[in-house]
Write a protein that holds these residues in place. Structure first.
Motif, PDB file in Angstrom:
ATOM      1  N   ALA A  38       0.821  -1.203   0.000  1.00 53.31           N
ATOM      2  CA  ALA A  38       0.000   0.000   0.000  1.00 53.31           C
ATOM      3  C   ALA A  38       0.859   1.258   0.000  1.00 53.31           C
ATOM      4  CB  ALA A  38      -0.901  -0.001   1.221  1.00 53.31           C
ATOM      5  N   THR A  39       0.343   2.320  -0.614  1.00 54.85           N
ATOM      6  CA  THR A  39       0.944   3.644  -0.455  1.00 54.85           C
ATOM      7  C   THR A  39       0.082   4.410   0.543  1.00 54.85           C
ATOM      8  OG1 THR A  39      -0.228   4.215  -2.463  1.00 54.85           O
ATOM      9  CG2 THR A  39       2.116   3.896  -2.659  1.00 54.85           C
ATOM     10  N   VAL A  40       0.728   5.147   1.441  1.00 55.84           N
ATOM     11  CA  VAL A  40      -0.020   5.691   2.569  1.00 55.84           C
ATOM     12  C   VAL A  40      -0.366   7.166   2.401  1.00 55.84           C
ATOM     13  CG1 VAL A  40       0.906   4.048   4.199  1.00 55.84           C
ATOM     14  CG2 VAL A  40       2.112   6.185   3.818  1.00 55.84           C
ATOM     15  N   GLY A  41       0.216   7.837   1.424  1.00 56.97           N
ATOM     16  CA  GLY A  41      -0.054   9.263   1.260  1.00 56.97           C
ATOM     17  C   GLY A  41       0.950  10.111   2.022  1.00 56.97           C
ATOM     18  N   ALA A  42       1.036  11.382   1.641  1.00 62.68           N
ATOM     19  CA  ALA A  42       2.083  12.261   2.150  1.00 62.68           C
ATOM     20  C   ALA A  42       1.985  12.464   3.661  1.00 62.68           C
ATOM     21  CB  ALA A  42       2.011  13.610   1.423  1.00 62.68           C
ATOM     22  N   GLY A  48       6.251   8.706   9.270  1.00 63.77           N
ATOM     23  CA  GLY A  48       7.083   7.508   9.207  1.00 63.77           C
ATOM     24  C   GLY A  48       6.289   6.230   9.113  1.00 63.77           C
ATOM     25  N   ARG A  49       5.120   6.308   8.487  1.00 64.30           N
ATOM     26  CA  ARG A  49       4.279   5.109   8.410  1.00 64.30           C
ATOM     27  C   ARG A  49       4.240   4.518   7.011  1.00 64.30           C
ATOM     28  NH1 ARG A  49      -0.798   7.213  12.093  1.00 64.30           N
ATOM     29  NH2 ARG A  49       0.295   7.129  14.080  1.00 64.30           N
ATOM     30  N   THR A  50       5.242   4.807   6.209  1.00 61.61           N
ATOM     31  CA  THR A  50       5.256   4.233   4.866  1.00 61.61           C
ATOM     32  C   THR A  50       5.483   2.737   4.931  1.00 61.61           C
ATOM     33  OG1 THR A  50       7.578   4.775   4.782  1.00 61.61           O
ATOM     34  CG2 THR A  50       6.089   6.254   3.624  1.00 61.61           C
ATOM     35  N   ILE A  51       5.056   2.063   3.892  1.00 60.05           N
ATOM     36  CA  ILE A  51       5.300   0.628   3.779  1.00 60.05           C
ATOM     37  C   ILE A  51       6.196   0.407   2.575  1.00 60.05           C
ATOM     38  CG2 ILE A  51       4.225  -1.610   3.389  1.00 60.05           C
ATOM     39  CD1 ILE A  51       1.944  -0.684   5.031  1.00 60.05           C
ATOM     40  N   ASN A  52       7.345  -0.162   2.837  1.00 64.09           N
ATOM     41  CA  ASN A  52       8.296  -0.438   1.771  1.00 64.09           C
ATOM     42  C   ASN A  52       8.880  -1.815   1.984  1.00 64.09           C
ATOM     43  OD1 ASN A  52       8.614   1.756  -0.080  1.00 64.09           O
ATOM     44  ND2 ASN A  52       9.353   2.966   1.651  1.00 64.09           N
ATOM     45  N   TRP A  53       8.756  -2.667   0.967  1.00 66.51           N
ATOM     46  CA  TRP A  53       9.392  -3.970   1.064  1.00 66.51           C
ATOM     47  C   TRP A  53      10.827  -3.886   0.561  1.00 66.51           C
ATOM     48  CZ3 TRP A  53       5.824  -8.759  -0.039  1.00 66.51           C
ATOM     49  CH2 TRP A  53       4.741  -8.717   0.853  1.00 66.51           C
ATOM     50  N   ILE A  54      11.079  -2.863  -0.264  1.00 68.86           N
ATOM     51  CA  ILE A  54      12.429  -2.635  -0.773  1.00 68.86           C
ATOM     52  C   ILE A  54      12.611  -1.132  -0.879  1.00 68.86           C
ATOM     53  CG2 ILE A  54      11.588  -2.959  -3.147  1.00 68.86           C
ATOM     54  CD1 ILE A  54      14.387  -3.943  -3.870  1.00 68.86           C
ATOM     55  N   CYS A 118      15.077  -5.447  14.114  1.00 73.71           N
ATOM     56  CA  CYS A 118      15.675  -5.655  12.795  1.00 73.71           C
ATOM     57  C   CYS A 118      16.744  -4.604  12.554  1.00 73.71           C
ATOM     58  CB  CYS A 118      14.625  -5.572  11.703  1.00 73.71           C
ATOM     59  SG  CYS A 118      15.328  -5.653  10.055  1.00 73.71           S
ATOM     60  N   PRO A 119      18.008  -5.007  12.396  1.00 75.74           N
ATOM     61  CA  PRO A 119      19.070  -4.016  12.198  1.00 75.74           C
ATOM     62  C   PRO A 119      19.001  -3.342  10.827  1.00 75.74           C
ATOM     63  CG  PRO A 119      19.955  -6.230  12.059  1.00 75.74           C
ATOM     64  CD  PRO A 119      18.525  -6.376  12.456  1.00 75.74           C
ATOM     65  N   TYR A 120      18.244  -3.913   9.912  1.00 77.72           N
ATOM     66  CA  TYR A 120      18.160  -3.348   8.558  1.00 77.72           C
ATOM     67  C   TYR A 120      16.920  -2.481   8.372  1.00 77.72           C
ATOM     68  CZ  TYR A 120      21.438  -7.173   8.203  1.00 77.72           C
ATOM     69  OH  TYR A 120      22.484  -8.021   8.430  1.00 77.72           O
ATOM     70  N   THR A 121      16.070  -2.405   9.385  1.00 85.44           N
ATOM     71  CA  THR A 121      14.802  -1.657   9.361  1.00 85.44           C
ATOM     72  C   THR A 121      14.030  -1.874   8.067  1.00 85.44           C
ATOM     73  OG1 THR A 121      15.878   0.350   8.540  1.00 85.44           O
ATOM     74  CG2 THR A 121      15.622   0.134  10.924  1.00 85.44           C
ATOM     75  N   ARG A 123      11.253  -3.889   8.037  1.00 84.41           N
ATOM     76  CA  ARG A 123       9.883  -4.331   8.333  1.00 84.41           C
ATOM     77  C   ARG A 123       8.969  -3.120   8.423  1.00 84.41           C
ATOM     78  NH1 ARG A 123       8.552  -9.093  10.661  1.00 84.41           N
ATOM     79  NH2 ARG A 123      10.000 -10.761  10.155  1.00 84.41           N
ATOM     80  N   SER A 124       7.770  -3.264   7.870  1.00 81.73           N
ATOM     81  CA  SER A 124       6.810  -2.159   7.882  1.00 81.73           C
ATOM     82  C   SER A 124       5.547  -2.608   8.577  1.00 81.73           C
ATOM     83  CB  SER A 124       6.450  -1.731   6.459  1.00 81.73           C
ATOM     84  OG  SER A 124       7.606  -1.492   5.719  1.00 81.73           O
ATOM     85  N   PHE A 125       4.975  -1.685   9.322  1.00 83.90           N
ATOM     86  CA  PHE A 125       3.782  -2.012  10.083  1.00 83.90           C
ATOM     87  C   PHE A 125       2.567  -1.353   9.440  1.00 83.90           C
ATOM     88  CE2 PHE A 125       0.917  -1.432  13.806  1.00 83.90           C
ATOM     89  CZ  PHE A 125       0.759  -2.760  14.108  1.00 83.90           C
ATOM     90  N   ASN A 126       1.453  -2.074   9.422  1.00 84.91           N
ATOM     91  CA  ASN A 126       0.204  -1.515   8.902  1.00 84.91           C
ATOM     92  C   ASN A 126      -0.495  -0.775  10.041  1.00 84.91           C
ATOM     93  OD1 ASN A 126      -0.386  -2.627   6.007  1.00 84.91           O
ATOM     94  ND2 ASN A 126       0.513  -4.318   7.167  1.00 84.91           N
ATOM     95  N   PHE A 127      -0.353   0.534  10.042  1.00 84.42           N
ATOM     96  CA  PHE A 127      -0.953   1.317  11.123  1.00 84.42           C
ATOM     97  C   PHE A 127      -2.459   1.477  10.940  1.00 84.42           C
ATOM     98  CE2 PHE A 127       3.421   2.436  11.901  1.00 84.42           C
ATOM     99  CZ  PHE A 127       3.453   2.540  13.279  1.00 84.42           C
TER     100      PHE A 127
END
Lengths: 235, 172
Positions: A38-42, A48-54, A118-121, A123-127
């Motif tokens: 998902a894209t969360v909007g500006a 800081g609630r974006t979702i990025n797998w890469i 996670c040291p690589y940060t 993981r994204s959470f669905n808020f």
């Protein structure tokens, strides 16, 4: 953490040649489309609630006008000794026998311990429950679940494609080989900077490239044993 | 005091009846009405019937994730000539005339929230009988859900047959 048991299952790994990466972010777009990210909007992104797998990390070197930019795509490193796994109280993240760090959305209760550890940060959470403006929901990949509010998500190495590739190999009564499984980011990379395959098979391309003198892993000294191998830039 | 007891008892009995009715409704097999009253028994088991195999109609069960329901041209292959006097077959013919597919009501499915990605193909290839998961459909006059597809039920079979019970096999 993982007790390494000998297995004849494929061990999935990725090699990224940083010499070839131009930072175009095509992999990011491909990943979002393939995995219903998902894209969360500006407004939410600012929190800081974006979702990025890469994501593409940028590094600037030198002073203007002699500046050099380096790019590094970072996704879940599928660590063999993954720090996210032992902290999950409900076993929602665990290691599969194919070397994947799996995230089970049905089990996840959203403690977010894994992301903190996670040291690589990556993981994204669905808020919140995401909204796809019509008709975008018609572009959902039917092979991937649409995550709901309150669960953690991250790169799966496109497990739906892995399973499809394994099924195809099984139909043809053979082991998986290079080319059976291509994650969306690898498929879309215009400069062919990314390679994916079974590192347990010594003839595979990733196994060969991982022995390169340029091969490094992210934050290797943490002992996480990542499954993503970066080939450093040559001089 | 006595009146209070009476009301208490009445309300109690009403609640009990409501619970019993709800329980009975929940334990009934799911058997939705279909646009055409298709009869599995007549097509599969009836001694003087066509005695079709499951994959005559559900022809993609061994080839894809979905068993699929046939296009009504498959039905009309026979019913152009067979049993044209039956009111249900006439309904079918009307659909064919309008070049429209009946909106069959799904009987077996997983909730979208379950995030289950099931595929028929590997199960058919492993020689699991259709009736193992779908009940005795060949004897059913009206299709209904006889088997409850819970996760425990899936896992039990996977354990018995020593198939992977890795989460990623079904959930992703």
């Amino acid at each position: 953490m993982s007790e390494t048991t000998p297995t004849n299952k494929p061990q999935w790994a990725m090699v990224i040649d940083l010499d070839r990466c131009t930072g175009c972010e095509a992999c990011v777009v491909a990943c979002n489309v393939e995995n219903n990210v998902a894209t969360v909007g500006a407004e939410e992104a600012a929190k800081g609630r974006t979702i990025n797998w890469i994501r593409i990390e940028r590094y600037f070197e030198g002073e203007y006008p002699d500046v050099r930019v380096k790019f590094r795509p970072v996704m879940c490193q599928h660590c063999e000794e993954a720090p996210c796994e032992p902290v999950c109280p409900v076993y929602a993240t665990y290691h599969t026998d194919e070397g994947l760090n799996a995230q089970v959305y049905n089990r996840c209760v959203g403690t977010r311990y894994c992301a903190n550890n996670c040291p690589y940060t990556v993981r994204s959470f669905n808020f919140f429950d995401h909204v796809w403006d019509a008709p975008l929901q018609k572009a959902w990949n039917p092979e991937v679940s649409v995550r709901s509010r309150g669960v953690m998500e991250k790169c799966t190495f496109c497990v739906q494609r892995i399973k499809a590739g394994e099924a195809k190999a099984k139909d043809e009564n053979r082991d998986v080989k290079d080319g059976d499984v291509t994650p969306a980011c690898v498929q879309t990379c215009p400069t062919k900077a990314m390679y994916f395959g079974n590192i347990a098979d010594p003839t595979s391309e990733v196994a060969k490239l991982s022995k390169s003198s340029r091969a490094t892993k992210l934050l290797e000294d943490l002992g996480t044993k990542p499954k993503v191998i970066y080939l450093n830039e040559g001089e | 005091m006595k009146r209070g007891l009476k009301i208490f008892l009445l309300v109690g009995v009403a609640i009990l009846i409501a619970v019993w009715l709800a329980w009975r409704a929940a334990s009934q097999p799911v058997a939705p009405d279909q646009p055409i009253a298709y009869n599995h028994w007549q097509h599969i088991s009836k001694p003087d019937g066509p005695q079709l195999d499951c994959d005559f109609c559900h022809e993609y069960a061994d080839k894809s994730a979905h068993a699929t329901i046939p296009n009504i041209t498959t039905c009309m292959g026979c019913h152009e000539a067979v049993k044209t006097d039956s009111p249900e077959v006439q309904k079918l013919a009307a659909y064919a005339q309008r070049q429209e597919q009946p909106k069959w009501v799904r009987v077996y499915f997983f909730d979208p929230e379950a995030d289950v990605f099931f595929s028929h193909k590997p199960h058919v290839k492993a020689n699991i009988a259709c009736t193992d998961c779908h009940g005795n459909v060949p004897q059913l006059q009206k299709m209904r859900r006889e088997v409850k597809h819970t996760m425990g039920w899936c896992i039990e079979c996977h354990r018995q047959r020593k198939v992977s019970i890795d989460c990623y096999v079904c959930h992703r």
